[in-house]
Design a protein around this motif. Sequence first.
Motif, mmCIF file in Angstrom:
data_model
loop_
_atom_site.group_PDB
_atom_site.id
_atom_site.type_symbol
_atom_site.label_atom_id
_atom_site.label_comp_id
_atom_site.label_asym_id
_atom_site.label_seq_id
_atom_site.Cartn_x
_atom_site.Cartn_y
_atom_site.Cartn_z
ATOM 1 N N LYS A 1 1.206 -1.450 0.405
ATOM 2 C CA LYS A 1 -0.282 0.177 -0.410
ATOM 3 C C LYS A 1 0.852 1.704 -0.005
ATOM 4 O O LYS A 1 0.375 2.020 -0.509
ATOM 5 N N THR A 2 2.137 1.128 0.295
ATOM 6 C CA THR A 2 2.505 2.229 0.556
ATOM 7 C C THR A 2 4.508 1.748 -0.687
ATOM 8 O O THR A 2 5.142 0.870 -0.882
ATOM 9 N N THR B 1 0.440 6.899 -2.159
ATOM 10 C CA THR B 1 0.442 4.959 -1.125
ATOM 11 C C THR B 1 -0.679 4.984 -2.870
ATOM 12 O O THR B 1 -1.532 5.423 -3.553
ATOM 13 N N LYS C 1 6.899 9.531 -1.636
ATOM 14 C CA LYS C 1 6.415 8.624 -0.465
ATOM 15 C C LYS C 1 4.754 8.459 -1.634
ATOM 16 O O LYS C 1 4.267 9.458 -1.961
ATOM 17 N N TRP D 1 -1.604 4.685 -7.914
ATOM 18 C CA TRP D 1 -0.840 5.256 -7.340
ATOM 19 C C TRP D 1 -0.930 6.740 -6.767
ATOM 20 O O TRP D 1 -1.556 7.466 -7.523
#
Length: 646
Positions: free
Chosen positions: A234-235, A264, A262, A270
Amino acid sequence: MKNYILLCLIFVSAFSFKSYSQQSKVNSGDKKYDQYAYINAIKTYEKVANKGYKSEDMFKKLGNSYYFNSDFQGAAKWYGELFAMNTNLEPEYYYRYAQALKSTGDLVKANKILDEFNAKFKNDNRGKLYKEDVNYLDQIKANSGRYKIENAGINSKYSDYGSIVYNNKIYFASARDTGNFSQRKHKWTGEYFTNIYDADINAENGSASKVNKFKSAINTKFHEATPVFTKDGKTVYFTRNNYDNGKKGKSESKTTLIKIYKATLENDKWTNISELSINSNNYSTAHPALSPDEKTLYFASDMPGSIGQSDIYKVSINNDGSLGTPQNLGKAINTEGKETFPYVTSENEIYFSSDGHPGLGGLDVFAGLISPDGTIEDIQNVGADINSPKDDFAYIIDPVTRKGYFSSNKDGGLGSDDVYQFLETKRLRCIQELEGVITDAETGAILPEAKVTLYSNQMEKKNEAIADASGRYTFPVDCGKTYNVRAEKEDYATKEVTITIEKTTGKTELPIALEKVSCKVTVGDDLGKCFGIKMIYFDLDKSNIRTEAAIDLEKILAVLNEYPKMKLDIRSHTDSRATFKYNEALSDRRAKSTIDWLIQNGIAPNRLTGKGYGETQLVNKCADGVPCTEAEHQENRRSEFIITAL
């Protein structure tokens, strides 16, 4: 005469015009160099240099332009010209020249330059590392021959590097063209900007299917590279130029650096792309790697406080996803050169690339151990299978299958950088298991739930275990080292055994048989007799607690902890040799050292008394002037632990 003067004027004018023209071209090259357009700078500088123009500054920049693009043959050529003009140079040029020479195979000259480097710049850690391990090539040779390596099957004629495996896909950076009409070249390398690509991989043999461009907003018109995914998918953390929401950021010197971002995953897309709090417009952060528990992010940076051109840092990841304060991993791993591309395994190993630790040239891959306090130790070059005279980096490995990938621009590849897959067939470090069964010395019956403690040969506690239902214990240990193993169980006398581990990978068996406690003590008894302690050993004429003494005192300490009302009077005795006064003073110091040791280990001072009696309480005839054997004198050299209260 007039003709001569006219001829001279013509010559001077022509020379002046030629010099002005050369300087103009050099100035043009300087502008390109300052803009990190190294490929264009090389073309401009070399046109001037090939016409005989010489300049220390130009040779520095020419050598650097090749060096920063990992063209070490070109770097060695122009650094050689630089050193021919002047050897009173900054330390970086000595080190870069040596690295470039290594990469061209000229190890003799490279080591000569490194010797000069170390002599001139004694405080530079790279020189110290070289001097401490002047036979580094022997270690590299010893660590070689441990891999089966092949092309990963995802490479192009362009730069491909920085792979990571997640969910049966391999992700990597590539400068290849996959149909983008607006191709943009990076002036530093002369290649297209990199994006992230992926390919399905066969779990059994590691072969890759067709390569696809990673379809995500993560990819932009600038550089993206080195992604790392959390286990839940998820990241993702990744490296990108300072570019977000269509806006390019620049440093105070108007340069676009690189940052870690970063993103998610939401609805299979994304999103929430944001830069990390550790970033800055004025320094770079890159190549993120997650610890196995995903509570720590490792990365490379040249942020303020760095030791070298780039260092490896770590930062804690809080429960809410925010980050703590970055910590430099220190001088054990970081040098004045480049340390980059960290990767951490579940076996507390950290792999990284460095041109500051002794290697074969360019970036080499190294492996270190992460100690419990977070420091890095036992750093080793992984060997010449992976490493080459060129740049070798971005090493990742599955600690179970021992399969992995690394990137390199070594000879024989398809492009400037290529991704290789490997199988490690032999571990870098010797791995040993110390194991055994705890039994009753008289009956041979197994003793489950016995407490077993592992100590170093300096009595530093290393590990602890409880014997299982079959009486068995096991510890991972270092090859070639000596350990003390203590076994304890209620109603049995504690026992310590010293063992030296083999220097080859395998298992060391150490069974321990415990004897039942055969004595019941009361006030007035000598507690030491229960454990067979005849004396506490000290070095000759000294009162420092030796290792052997500490082992016996640990037994006394355990009983005092078990019986908190017990009090002891500690009595130290000598034989009759040496003078009466000397023996009395020495034995008194030894008694007090014994008491101090117990107090330092948690025993209340009011539970302990003690005195040295010298030669006043001999147990046999061996007084002054009486001939005795060494064994008879030994009977008088004793320590007593008299119970005064229970």
